[in-house]
Design a protein around this motif. Structure first.
Motif, PDB file in Angstrom:
ATOM      1  N   GLU A 108      -1.246   6.546  -7.849  1.00  0.00           N
ATOM      2  CA  GLU A 108      -0.292   5.886  -6.948  1.00  0.00           C
ATOM      3  C   GLU A 108      -0.918   5.655  -5.579  1.00  0.00           C
ATOM      4  N   GLU A 111      -3.260   2.770  -5.746  1.00  0.00           N
ATOM      5  CA  GLU A 111      -2.523   1.508  -5.820  1.00  0.00           C
ATOM      6  C   GLU A 111      -1.983   1.119  -4.440  1.00  0.00           C
ATOM      7  N   LEU A 112      -1.465   2.138  -3.697  1.00  0.00           N
ATOM      8  CA  LEU A 112      -0.942   1.862  -2.353  1.00  0.00           C
ATOM      9  C   LEU A 112      -2.060   1.396  -1.426  1.00  0.00           C
ATOM     10  N   ARG A 114      -4.770  -0.142  -2.334  1.00  0.00           N
ATOM     11  CA  ARG A 114      -5.151  -1.497  -2.748  1.00  0.00           C
ATOM     12  C   ARG A 114      -4.158  -2.516  -2.172  1.00  0.00           C
ATOM     13  N   LEU A 115      -2.854  -2.163  -2.259  1.00  0.00           N
ATOM     14  CA  LEU A 115      -1.832  -3.076  -1.746  1.00  0.00           C
ATOM     15  C   LEU A 115      -1.942  -3.258  -0.233  1.00  0.00           C
ATOM     16  N   GLU A 116      -2.291  -2.157   0.444  1.00  0.00           N
ATOM     17  CA  GLU A 116      -2.425  -2.210   1.901  1.00  0.00           C
ATOM     18  C   GLU A 116      -3.582  -3.141   2.285  1.00  0.00           C
ATOM     19  N   PHE A 118      -4.780  -5.517   0.454  1.00  0.00           N
ATOM     20  CA  PHE A 118      -4.359  -6.854   0.054  1.00  0.00           C
ATOM     21  C   PHE A 118      -3.438  -7.457   1.123  1.00  0.00           C
ATOM     22  N   ARG A 119      -2.515  -6.633   1.648  1.00  0.00           N
ATOM     23  CA  ARG A 119      -1.574  -7.090   2.676  1.00  0.00           C
ATOM     24  C   ARG A 119      -2.328  -7.508   3.946  1.00  0.00           C
ATOM     25  N   GLU A 183       7.532 -13.963  -5.352  1.00  0.00           N
ATOM     26  CA  GLU A 183       7.006 -12.597  -5.465  1.00  0.00           C
ATOM     27  C   GLU A 183       8.070 -11.543  -5.275  1.00  0.00           C
ATOM     28  N   THR A 184       8.993 -11.779  -4.343  1.00  0.00           N
ATOM     29  CA  THR A 184      10.017 -10.759  -4.102  1.00  0.00           C
ATOM     30  C   THR A 184      11.153 -10.864  -5.109  1.00  0.00           C
TER      31      THR A 184
END
Ligand code: ADP
Length: 346
Positions: A108, A111-112, A114-116, A118-119, A183-184
């Motif tokens: 997790e 993944e967080l 990676r998302l950060e 990406f953001r 996406e949302t």
């Protein structure tokens, strides 16, 4: 072999009584019956003491810890029941539980992270993309204010350029809004019976002028005269077709040909959009569906591309539980294809 508290207590009690008896044999005057009594009593006492120590002091505490972790995992609804550790040995159980739990949390965290990343990248890309047309329009308008407005020829040219930059900005913002809504999950798909034959004709009509400008012929090839009923969201699927056909015109050759094919299979309709343009080099193929990814940046911008068209296509088709594929040969052309579920009509 898994050692239960009883077996551990038994082994230790045997050891203790054996050592005690051996020691006592060296003491003078100790009879065999005394050795027997000492042996049995030391065995019994040490057995119960060790058992008590393990059962009540160690195992009880370990079990408490195990239950706490177990509860944490149960609250974590994503974990399936069959993943829960089944073992009688609480040490093993605890070890396994901690391992599984930590591994999951680690995943997790990754993944967080990676998302950060990406953001952050996305924010940087969006700012950059917005900056370009704003700066361009700003430059033209300031030049006009600074005096260029008096020259009629320059005025018209600069006003047209400023308007073109602002049109680009408008297209970019619209695409960004569409993508973020997709996406949302803000946009709900409205699935209905859609005729792909009809959709393609509408898209061709809509893009007629764009195609004429590049002297491109738009053709539809089908294995029967239609209709081709599928289950889809009419507006979104029309957007998919528009983006694909528009790209084929934009990035295909001038005086080229764009061919849309509809093929009926048992359960689905296969749609493909083919151009005879310069193609996409293989190293770019897997990345063209990413936001703002462009093979040839200057060509995309010159042709009014926002870099979001294929990302939107991918999202819409994912929401239709299907996916887009691409095949391309340099100097031969590119083909984008996808399948949609067929609707049988009586
Ligand atoms: P854009 O707004 O730049 O057209 P897209 O997401 O629609 O963005 O496409 C991404 C990139 O993929 C384009 O910039 C272009 O380089 C490439 N591309 C898309 N369609 C084709 C095609 N039919 N032929 C060649 N290249 C294409």
């Amino acid at each position: 072999m898994s050692l239960s508290p009883r077996i551990i207590a038994l082994l230790l009690a045997c050891l203790i009584s054996a050592v005690t008896v051996v020691f006592l044999t060296f003491v003078e005057g100790v009879t065999n019956s005394m050795l027997f009594v000492v042996g049995v009593s030391s065995f019994a006492v040490s057995f119960f003491l060790v058992l008590y120590a393990i059962e009540f002091l160690v195992y009880r505490e370990v079990n408490k810890m195990y239950k706490t972790i177990h509860k944490l995992r149960i609250r974590d609804f994503t974990i399936s029941r069959k993943n829960l550790v089944k073992s009688n040995n609480p040490f093993k159980k605890l070890n396994d539980e901690i391992f599984v739990y930590v591994a999951k949390k680690q995943k997790e965290i990754e993944e967080l992270k990676r998302l950060e990343l990406f953001r952050r990248e996305f924010l940087a890309d969006v700012s950059h993309e917005l900056k370009t047309p704003i700066f361009a329009a700003q430059g033209f308008i300031h030049t006009l204010i600074d005096g260029a407005i008096d020259d009629e020829k320059v005025r018209d040219k600069f006003l047209n350029k400023a308007a073109k930059s602002l049109d680009g900005l408008d297209a970019l913002v619209k695409d960004l809004v569409a993508l973020s809504q997709l996406e949302t999950g803000e946009i709900k798909m409205h699935f209905e019976k859609v005729d792909l034959h009809h959709v393609t004709h509408e898209v061709f009509e809509q893009l007629e002028r764009v195609a004429q400008k590049r002297h491109t012929v738009l053709k539809l090839k089908t294995d029967h005269s239609g209709p081709f009923w599928v289950k889809a969201d009419p507006q979104r699927i029309s957007q998919v077709m528009t983006n694909l056909v528009e790209n084929a015109i934009k990035y295909g050759n001038e005086d080229g040909k764009v061919l849309v094919t509809l093929e009926e299979a048992k359960k689905h309709i296969l749609v493909s959009v083919k151009d005879d343009g310069p193609g996409i080099p293989p190293e770019h193929l897997s990345r063209i569906f990413e936001r703002f990814y462009r093979v040839d940046k200057s060509r995309s911008k010159e042709r009014g591309g926002t870099g979001l068209g294929l990302a939107i296509v991918k999202h819409i088709l994912n929401a239709h539980k299907t996916r887009i594929t691409v095949e391309s040969k340099l100097e031969k052309g590119t083909t984008f294809s996808f399948k949609l579920d067929k609707i049988e009509t009586p």
